[in-house]
Motif scaffolding. Sequence first.
Motif, short mmCIF file in Angstrom:
data_model
loop_
_atom_site.label_atom_id
_atom_site.label_comp_id
_atom_site.label_asym_id
_atom_site.label_seq_id
_atom_site.Cartn_x
_atom_site.Cartn_y
_atom_site.Cartn_z
N ALA A 1 -2.63 0.04 7.23
CA ALA A 1 -2.37 -1.10 6.33
C ALA A 1 -1.21 -0.81 5.40
CB ALA A 1 -3.62 -1.43 5.52
N ARG A 2 -0.31 0.06 5.80
CA ARG A 2 0.72 0.54 4.87
C ARG A 2 1.60 -0.57 4.33
NH1 ARG A 2 5.29 3.61 8.27
NH2 ARG A 2 6.54 2.68 6.63
N ASP A 3 1.81 -1.64 5.10
CA ASP A 3 2.73 -2.69 4.65
C ASP A 3 2.01 -3.89 4.04
OD1 ASP A 3 5.00 -1.27 5.38
OD2 ASP A 3 4.80 -1.92 7.47
N ARG A 4 0.68 -3.76 3.86
CA ARG A 4 -0.04 -4.88 3.25
C ARG A 4 0.03 -4.73 1.73
NH1 ARG A 4 -4.09 -5.29 7.34
NH2 ARG A 4 -5.36 -6.83 6.31
N ARG A 5 -0.13 -5.87 1.05
CA ARG A 5 -0.21 -5.84 -0.41
C ARG A 5 -1.67 -5.79 -0.83
NH1 ARG A 5 4.75 -7.44 -2.84
NH2 ARG A 5 6.19 -8.01 -1.20
N PRO A 6 -1.95 -5.30 -2.04
CA PRO A 6 -3.34 -5.17 -2.48
C PRO A 6 -4.14 -6.47 -2.34
CG PRO A 6 -1.92 -4.03 -4.00
CD PRO A 6 -1.01 -4.70 -3.00
N ALA A 7 -3.49 -7.62 -2.55
CA ALA A 7 -4.22 -8.88 -2.47
C ALA A 7 -4.69 -9.18 -1.05
CB ALA A 7 -3.34 -10.02 -2.98
N GLU A 8 -4.08 -8.50 -0.08
CA GLU A 8 -4.39 -8.82 1.32
C GLU A 8 -5.44 -7.88 1.93
OE1 GLU A 8 0.26 -10.18 2.06
OE2 GLU A 8 -0.51 -8.29 2.86
N VAL B 1 0.84 -1.20 0.00
CA VAL B 1 0.00 0.00 0.00
C VAL B 1 0.88 1.26 0.00
CG1 VAL B 1 -1.49 1.34 1.54
CG2 VAL B 1 -2.03 -1.07 1.03
N TYR B 2 1.85 1.27 0.91
CA TYR B 2 2.75 2.43 1.02
C TYR B 2 3.50 2.65 -0.29
CZ TYR B 2 6.56 5.38 2.71
OH TYR B 2 7.46 6.40 2.87
N GLU B 3 4.05 1.54 -0.85
CA GLU B 3 4.86 1.66 -2.06
C GLU B 3 4.03 2.12 -3.26
OE1 GLU B 3 8.10 -1.85 -1.00
OE2 GLU B 3 6.23 -2.33 -2.03
N ASN B 4 2.76 1.71 -3.29
CA ASN B 4 1.90 2.13 -4.38
C ASN B 4 1.73 3.65 -4.40
OD1 ASN B 4 0.34 0.37 -6.37
ND2 ASN B 4 0.40 -0.93 -4.56
N VAL B 5 1.50 4.23 -3.21
CA VAL B 5 1.37 5.69 -3.15
C VAL B 5 2.73 6.33 -3.38
CG1 VAL B 5 0.62 7.63 -1.73
CG2 VAL B 5 -0.59 5.45 -1.60
N ASN B 6 3.77 5.68 -2.82
CA ASN B 6 5.11 6.24 -2.93
C ASN B 6 5.62 6.26 -4.36
OD1 ASN B 6 7.39 7.38 -1.68
ND2 ASN B 6 8.47 5.43 -1.82
N ARG C 1 0.49 11.17 5.07
CA ARG C 1 -0.63 12.12 5.16
C ARG C 1 -1.79 11.66 4.29
NH1 ARG C 1 0.66 17.59 5.14
NH2 ARG C 1 -1.09 18.15 3.80
N ASN C 2 -1.46 11.25 3.06
CA ASN C 2 -2.51 10.84 2.13
C ASN C 2 -3.16 9.52 2.53
OD1 ASN C 2 -2.86 12.72 -0.32
ND2 ASN C 2 -0.66 12.68 0.05
N LEU C 3 -2.34 8.63 3.09
CA LEU C 3 -2.91 7.37 3.57
C LEU C 3 -3.82 7.63 4.77
CD1 LEU C 3 0.03 4.81 3.20
CD2 LEU C 3 -2.11 4.88 1.92
N GLU C 4 -3.42 8.56 5.63
CA GLU C 4 -4.26 8.90 6.79
C GLU C 4 -5.57 9.53 6.35
OE1 GLU C 4 -1.55 11.23 9.07
OE2 GLU C 4 -0.40 9.42 9.58
N LEU C 5 -5.48 10.32 5.26
CA LEU C 5 -6.67 10.99 4.75
C LEU C 5 -7.76 9.99 4.36
CD1 LEU C 5 -7.24 14.01 4.28
CD2 LEU C 5 -6.61 13.68 1.90
#
Lengths: 264, 296
Positions: free
Chosen positions: A131-138, A94-99, A121-125
Amino acid sequence: MSAYLQIDHVDKVFERGGQRTEVLKDVTLSIEKGEIVAIIGHSGCGKSTLLNLIAGLTEVSSGGIILEHKEVNSPGPDRSVVFQNHSLLPWLTVYENVNLAVGKLFARTKTAAERHDWVMRNLELVQMAHARDRRPAEISGGMKQRVGIARALSMEPKILLLDEPFGALDALTRAHLQDAVMEIHQRLQNTMIMITHDVDEAVLLADRIVMMSNGPAAGIGEVLGVPLARPRRRTELVTDRSYLHCREAVLKFLHERHRYVEAA
Amino acid sequence: MSNPLPAAIDDADGMPRSATVMPFPRRPGGRFDLVPIGGALGRAILPPLVVIALVLIVWQIACSGPNATLPPPSQVWTESGELILKPFYNNGDADVGLGWRIISSLQRVALGFSLAAIVGVVLGAVVGQSVWAMRGLDPIFQILRTVPPLAWLPLSLAAFRDSAPAALFVIFITSVWPVIINTAVGVRNIPEDYRNVARILQLNPIEYFVRIMVPSAAPYIFTGLRIGIGLSWLAIVAAEMLTGGVGIGFFIWDAWNSSHLADIIVALVYIGVVGFLLDRLVAGIGAIVTRGTAAN
């Protein structure tokens, strides 16, 4: 006159193997800064094509689209898209996708620490920091779409384009995400164009509803202003007279004047 | 999923509830608890051991006659047992154990195959990007990939005029095709959405290649690499006919010229085992690297 976004007499024709299909004809629309505009119409009426034209993912056949005095003719981060099927990259967290977006767009203007803060900030929004370290499948479909919104917002777009963003979600999840979109708009006052086929969603979220006539050669049938004060609360609106009036107007347009004719 | 609907219908009809039979699913695992952990190992290892023993016995009987053309296992053991027991002896002057020979061959394959992997992925990416390149080049690739390593040998030697680069070229040209073809297919299968994301972010071609194309096509690329490493190991005998020296391929060539059939048999087993391990290695790396890529 110069609106924030000006769509000026746009036609779109697809040609394949000598066959000409006229999808959009003479679409003219101006959108002001900070506005939420919903585009509604039956499937196949060219709503998604219109959004792709604004995004620059497809080229206009004639006419022009101007965003803040600049013509749109290629895709760019100033018009970020939230795709219907999220289109997160499954090999990134999740984090890497936004990053991916933040790292590309702010490589020179922000330091590494600032970029990290901006991703968070955007993930908090969209309430996805946990869930920053989860992958989309999870993560669930609704959560994926939240991350998709975070990625689009992180680009600091002039216009956020949402292509039936909640179409694949269940009603409850959809309601949560609609609330999230309204909250984000309340805080950022950003301009949004949203494609939907859900009448309630259109009336709840939009300042104006653009109703499209049926294709081929679809165009704008009618534009309806939604005179509801913000913040809007879905529970209060159920009995609100102007809400019901808008809802009725859209339903009538879709089901009486522009009934969807099934292709024989 | 058990469906509660029949019960409801029974109720409505005033039928007795006992008419609906809902069997409990059997708990999985209950049976396996009784089997000792060694059982699983036994199931995987015992059958091949039994088969190998049977093959050795049949081989021993078949090759024990006075007119036998090949040595039986017992003779292989007495003549070449040293090769099996001491893979890493070193008597100097190219008289070294099979372990050293394998390592020497692996170095050669590593070089040739790395070249094939890099060229294959880059070329495959270019071919997969363009419909016309695909149409034009794919038939040629399909034909060239069937050419056996030995057939490349004379051309390679004539072109390079030196055995070392010629041997590398044979390994390279044998293993590059599946990498190209699979990468191209993987690149063609990149979902339109990922391309759109890249276009909106205005990724340049190199960023697109590294961030989107390679990870997205990774499962295909690794399929190609896995086939490729198998082929490059197949080419080692052909390649080392040229180079001489200490490679396992040349060892076989040399043993054949001096009629040491037992040595050849031992070398074949070595080649087979190493080839199997190489395949596992690439498959293992692929499984780690593509974790999460296939799922969506």
